[in-house]
Design an enzyme around this catalytic site. Structure first.
Site, mmCIF file in Angstrom:
data_model
loop_
_atom_site.group_PDB
_atom_site.id
_atom_site.type_symbol
_atom_site.label_atom_id
_atom_site.label_comp_id
_atom_site.label_asym_id
_atom_site.label_seq_id
_atom_site.Cartn_x
_atom_site.Cartn_y
_atom_site.Cartn_z
ATOM 1 N N HIS A 145 0.851 -1.195 0.000
ATOM 2 C CA HIS A 145 0.000 0.000 0.000
ATOM 3 C C HIS A 145 0.886 1.243 0.000
ATOM 4 O O HIS A 145 1.967 1.251 0.588
ATOM 5 C CB HIS A 145 -0.915 -0.004 1.231
ATOM 6 C CG HIS A 145 -1.980 1.045 1.153
ATOM 7 N ND1 HIS A 145 -1.744 2.364 1.475
ATOM 8 C CD2 HIS A 145 -3.279 0.978 0.760
ATOM 9 C CE1 HIS A 145 -2.861 3.059 1.283
ATOM 10 N NE2 HIS A 145 -3.799 2.245 0.846
ATOM 11 N N GLU B 188 -3.690 2.005 -7.293
ATOM 12 C CA GLU B 188 -4.056 3.140 -6.461
ATOM 13 C C GLU B 188 -3.184 4.336 -6.811
ATOM 14 O O GLU B 188 -2.047 4.434 -6.341
ATOM 15 C CB GLU B 188 -3.838 2.799 -4.983
ATOM 16 C CG GLU B 188 -4.653 1.637 -4.476
ATOM 17 C CD GLU B 188 -4.725 1.659 -2.951
ATOM 18 O OE1 GLU B 188 -5.822 1.824 -2.427
ATOM 19 O OE2 GLU B 188 -3.677 1.543 -2.309
#
EC number: 5.3.1.1
Length: 249
Positions: free
Chosen positions: A96, A166
Protein backbone atom coordinates in the site's frame (compact mmCIF):
# COMPACT_ATOMS: atom_id res chain seq x y z
CA UNK A 1 -15.05 -7.02 -16.85
CA UNK A 2 -14.78 -10.55 -18.18
CA UNK A 3 -17.46 -12.82 -16.72
CA UNK A 4 -14.75 -15.11 -15.35
CA UNK A 5 -13.43 -12.35 -13.06
CA UNK A 6 -15.44 -12.17 -9.85
CA UNK A 7 -15.99 -8.56 -8.74
CA UNK A 8 -13.79 -7.84 -5.71
CA UNK A 9 -14.37 -5.16 -3.06
CA UNK A 10 -11.82 -4.66 -0.30
CA UNK A 11 -12.33 -2.34 2.66
CA UNK A 12 -9.08 -1.01 4.13
CA UNK A 13 -9.92 0.33 7.58
CA UNK A 14 -6.34 1.60 8.03
CA UNK A 15 -5.56 2.76 11.61
CA UNK A 16 -9.15 3.56 12.51
CA UNK A 17 -11.89 2.39 14.84
CA UNK A 18 -12.37 0.85 18.26
CA UNK A 19 -14.36 -2.24 19.16
CA UNK A 20 -17.55 -0.28 19.73
CA UNK A 21 -17.80 1.58 16.42
CA UNK A 22 -16.25 -1.25 14.42
CA UNK A 23 -18.83 -3.55 16.00
CA UNK A 24 -21.57 -1.22 14.73
CA UNK A 25 -20.01 -1.17 11.26
CA UNK A 26 -19.79 -4.97 11.27
CA UNK A 27 -23.47 -5.12 12.21
CA UNK A 28 -24.31 -2.98 9.17
CA UNK A 29 -22.18 -5.17 6.89
CA UNK A 30 -23.66 -8.40 8.25
CA UNK A 31 -27.16 -7.12 7.52
CA UNK A 32 -26.22 -6.01 4.00
CA UNK A 33 -26.98 -7.95 0.87
CA UNK A 34 -23.75 -9.14 -0.72
CA UNK A 35 -24.29 -10.17 -4.35
CA UNK A 36 -23.31 -13.77 -5.11
CA UNK A 37 -20.99 -12.56 -7.87
CA UNK A 38 -19.05 -10.20 -5.57
CA UNK A 39 -16.20 -11.08 -3.20
CA UNK A 40 -15.89 -8.82 -0.15
CA UNK A 41 -12.85 -8.55 2.12
CA UNK A 42 -12.33 -6.22 5.10
CA UNK A 43 -8.89 -5.29 6.45
CA UNK A 44 -9.12 -4.19 10.10
CA UNK A 45 -6.18 -2.94 12.16
CA UNK A 46 -4.00 -5.85 13.27
CA UNK A 47 -5.23 -5.67 16.88
CA UNK A 48 -8.79 -6.30 15.67
CA UNK A 49 -8.28 -9.11 13.14
CA UNK A 50 -9.53 -11.72 15.60
CA UNK A 51 -12.43 -9.51 16.71
CA UNK A 52 -13.48 -8.81 13.12
CA UNK A 53 -13.29 -12.47 12.10
CA UNK A 54 -15.42 -13.54 15.06
CA UNK A 55 -18.08 -10.88 14.46
CA UNK A 56 -18.24 -10.68 10.65
CA UNK A 57 -20.56 -12.92 8.69
CA UNK A 58 -18.63 -15.72 6.90
CA UNK A 59 -19.69 -14.18 3.54
CA UNK A 60 -17.09 -11.45 4.22
CA UNK A 61 -13.42 -12.42 4.34
CA UNK A 62 -10.83 -10.74 6.55
CA UNK A 63 -7.42 -9.39 5.51
CA UNK A 64 -4.41 -8.05 7.36
CA UNK A 65 -3.07 -4.67 6.24
CA UNK A 66 0.56 -5.83 6.19
CA UNK A 67 2.85 -8.72 7.10
CA UNK A 68 6.53 -9.56 7.28
CA UNK A 69 8.58 -11.74 4.94
CA UNK A 70 9.48 -14.55 7.36
CA UNK A 71 7.58 -16.98 9.60
CA UNK A 72 8.93 -16.16 13.09
CA UNK A 73 11.83 -14.36 14.69
CA UNK A 74 13.27 -11.29 16.35
CA UNK A 75 11.25 -8.73 14.40
CA UNK A 76 9.60 -6.60 17.08
CA UNK A 77 6.29 -5.14 16.00
CA UNK A 78 5.87 -7.33 12.92
CA UNK A 79 3.34 -10.07 12.17
CA UNK A 80 3.74 -13.11 9.94
CA UNK A 81 1.30 -14.68 7.45
CA UNK A 82 1.09 -17.70 9.75
CA UNK A 83 -0.18 -15.50 12.59
CA UNK A 84 -2.66 -13.82 10.28
CA UNK A 85 -4.06 -17.20 9.23
CA UNK A 86 -4.16 -18.33 12.86
CA UNK A 87 -6.51 -15.39 13.56
CA UNK A 88 -8.83 -16.56 10.77
CA UNK A 89 -7.87 -14.02 8.11
CA UNK A 90 -7.25 -15.28 4.59
CA UNK A 91 -5.88 -12.21 2.77
CA UNK A 92 -3.19 -9.58 3.24
CA UNK A 93 -2.78 -6.13 1.68
CA UNK A 94 0.82 -5.56 0.58
CA UNK A 95 2.62 -2.58 -0.94
CA UNK A 96 0.00 0.00 0.00
CA UNK A 97 1.27 3.50 -0.81
CA UNK A 98 1.24 4.40 2.89
CA UNK A 99 3.58 1.47 3.56
CA UNK A 100 5.78 2.59 0.66
CA UNK A 101 5.83 6.32 1.37
CA UNK A 102 5.20 6.70 5.12
CA UNK A 103 7.22 3.66 6.22
CA UNK A 104 9.76 3.55 3.39
CA UNK A 105 9.07 0.01 2.15
CA UNK A 106 10.98 -0.74 -1.05
CA UNK A 107 9.74 -2.61 -4.11
CA UNK A 108 12.20 -5.36 -3.21
CA UNK A 109 10.82 -5.81 0.33
CA UNK A 110 7.24 -5.80 -0.95
CA UNK A 111 8.16 -8.49 -3.48
CA UNK A 112 9.66 -10.65 -0.72
CA UNK A 113 6.53 -10.21 1.40
CA UNK A 114 4.32 -11.19 -1.54
CA UNK A 115 6.34 -14.37 -2.13
CA UNK A 116 6.21 -15.39 1.54
CA UNK A 117 2.51 -14.58 2.03
CA UNK A 118 1.58 -16.65 -1.04
CA UNK A 119 3.84 -19.52 0.05
CA UNK A 120 2.02 -19.51 3.40
CA UNK A 121 -1.36 -19.73 1.68
CA UNK A 122 -2.70 -16.20 2.04
CA UNK A 123 -4.37 -14.34 -0.79
CA UNK A 124 -2.52 -11.11 -1.64
CA UNK A 125 -3.96 -7.72 -2.55
CA UNK A 126 -0.85 -6.21 -4.13
CA UNK A 127 -0.91 -2.41 -4.46
CA UNK A 128 0.79 -0.29 -7.08
CA UNK A 129 0.39 3.31 -8.17
CA UNK A 130 2.08 6.55 -9.17
CA UNK A 131 2.47 9.85 -7.30
CA UNK A 132 1.16 13.15 -8.69
CA UNK A 133 4.57 14.37 -9.85
CA UNK A 134 5.08 11.08 -11.68
CA UNK A 135 1.72 11.38 -13.45
CA UNK A 136 2.48 14.99 -14.39
CA UNK A 137 5.90 13.94 -15.71
CA UNK A 138 4.16 11.40 -17.96
CA UNK A 139 5.80 8.36 -16.36
CA UNK A 140 2.73 6.65 -14.87
CA UNK A 141 3.24 3.59 -17.07
CA UNK A 142 6.94 3.28 -16.27
CA UNK A 143 6.29 3.50 -12.51
CA UNK A 144 3.39 1.04 -12.33
CA UNK A 145 5.05 -1.43 -14.71
CA UNK A 146 8.22 -1.44 -12.58
CA UNK A 147 6.17 -2.03 -9.42
CA UNK A 148 4.15 -4.76 -11.12
CA UNK A 149 7.29 -6.50 -12.38
CA UNK A 150 8.68 -6.87 -8.85
CA UNK A 151 5.38 -8.38 -7.73
CA UNK A 152 5.15 -10.65 -10.79
CA UNK A 153 8.70 -11.92 -10.23
CA UNK A 154 7.51 -13.21 -6.84
CA UNK A 155 4.24 -14.85 -7.90
CA UNK A 156 3.95 -18.50 -8.94
CA UNK A 157 0.17 -18.83 -8.67
CA UNK A 158 -1.81 -15.79 -9.83
CA UNK A 159 -5.15 -17.22 -8.71
CA UNK A 160 -4.44 -15.89 -5.19
CA UNK A 161 -3.42 -12.40 -6.31
CA UNK A 162 -5.53 -9.29 -6.79
CA UNK A 163 -3.71 -6.29 -8.27
CA UNK A 164 -4.84 -2.95 -6.80
CA UNK A 165 -4.09 0.18 -8.82
CA UNK A 166 -4.06 3.14 -6.46
CA UNK A 167 -2.93 6.45 -7.90
CA UNK A 168 -1.24 7.96 -4.84
CA UNK A 169 -2.52 11.43 -5.70
CA UNK A 170 -6.09 10.14 -5.31
CA UNK A 171 -5.75 8.41 -1.92
CA UNK A 172 -7.55 10.24 0.85
CA UNK A 173 -7.47 13.46 -1.14
CA UNK A 174 -11.02 13.47 -2.46
CA UNK A 175 -9.54 13.44 -5.98
CA UNK A 176 -10.65 10.36 -7.86
CA UNK A 177 -9.14 9.26 -11.13
CA UNK A 178 -11.84 9.64 -13.77
CA UNK A 179 -13.34 6.34 -14.92
CA UNK A 180 -11.45 6.89 -18.18
CA UNK A 181 -8.12 7.45 -16.39
CA UNK A 182 -8.64 4.33 -14.30
CA UNK A 183 -9.66 2.23 -17.29
CA UNK A 184 -6.64 3.43 -19.29
CA UNK A 185 -4.16 2.30 -16.63
CA UNK A 186 -6.02 -0.96 -15.90
CA UNK A 187 -6.04 -1.79 -19.61
CA UNK A 188 -2.29 -1.12 -19.84
CA UNK A 189 -1.65 -3.26 -16.76
CA UNK A 190 -3.62 -6.12 -18.29
CA UNK A 191 -1.56 -5.68 -21.44
CA UNK A 192 1.62 -5.85 -19.37
CA UNK A 193 0.46 -9.11 -17.76
CA UNK A 194 -0.35 -10.52 -21.19
CA UNK A 195 3.09 -9.64 -22.57
CA UNK A 196 5.13 -10.53 -19.48
CA UNK A 197 3.21 -13.33 -17.75
CA UNK A 198 0.56 -14.93 -19.97
CA UNK A 199 -2.69 -14.31 -21.79
CA UNK A 200 -4.51 -16.57 -19.30
CA UNK A 201 -3.20 -14.66 -16.27
CA UNK A 202 -4.02 -11.33 -17.92
CA UNK A 203 -7.61 -12.45 -18.51
CA UNK A 204 -8.20 -14.02 -15.10
CA UNK A 205 -6.40 -11.63 -12.74
CA UNK A 206 -8.58 -9.04 -11.07
CA UNK A 207 -7.28 -5.49 -11.29
CA UNK A 208 -9.10 -3.29 -8.79
CA UNK A 209 -9.07 0.48 -8.32
CA UNK A 210 -8.35 2.39 -5.13
CA UNK A 211 -8.26 6.11 -4.47
CA UNK A 212 -11.14 8.08 -2.92
CA UNK A 213 -13.78 5.58 -4.06
CA UNK A 214 -17.21 6.61 -2.73
CA UNK A 215 -20.82 5.57 -3.09
CA UNK A 216 -21.14 8.42 -5.59
CA UNK A 217 -18.20 7.47 -7.83
CA UNK A 218 -18.31 3.67 -7.69
CA UNK A 219 -20.96 2.83 -10.28
CA UNK A 220 -19.32 4.57 -13.22
CA UNK A 221 -15.90 3.20 -12.27
CA UNK A 222 -17.36 -0.32 -11.97
CA UNK A 223 -18.80 -0.07 -15.47
CA UNK A 224 -15.31 0.12 -17.02
CA UNK A 225 -14.32 -3.15 -18.75
CA UNK A 226 -10.98 -3.55 -16.96
CA UNK A 227 -12.01 -2.33 -13.49
CA UNK A 228 -12.72 -5.53 -11.54
CA UNK A 229 -13.54 -3.96 -8.19
CA UNK A 230 -12.21 -1.59 -5.56
CA UNK A 231 -9.91 -1.16 -2.61
CA UNK A 232 -11.80 1.35 -0.48
CA UNK A 233 -10.30 3.45 2.31
CA UNK A 234 -12.34 6.03 4.22
CA UNK A 235 -15.68 5.05 2.70
CA UNK A 236 -15.26 1.46 3.94
CA UNK A 237 -15.83 2.73 7.50
CA UNK A 238 -19.21 4.20 6.56
CA UNK A 239 -22.58 2.66 5.64
CA UNK A 240 -21.98 3.74 2.00
CA UNK A 241 -19.53 0.81 1.77
CA UNK A 242 -22.66 -1.28 1.19
CA UNK A 243 -23.41 0.81 -1.93
CA UNK A 244 -19.86 0.21 -3.17
CA UNK A 245 -20.23 -3.54 -2.61
CA UNK A 246 -23.29 -3.35 -4.84
CA UNK A 247 -21.67 -1.15 -7.51
CA UNK A 248 -22.15 -3.77 -10.23
CA UNK A 249 -25.83 -4.37 -9.47
Amino acid sequence: MAPSRKFFVGGNWKMNGRKQNLGELIGTLNAAKVPADTEVVCAPPTAYIDFARQKLDPKIAVAAQNCYKVTNGAFTGEISPGMIKDCGATWVVLGHSERRHVFGESDELIGQKVAHALAEGLGVIACIGEKLDEREAGITEKVVFEQTKVIADNVKDWSKVVLAYEPVWAIGTGKTATPQQAQEVHEKLRGWLKSNVSEAVAQSTRIIYGGSVTGATCKELASQPDVDGFLVGGASLKPEFVDIINAKQ
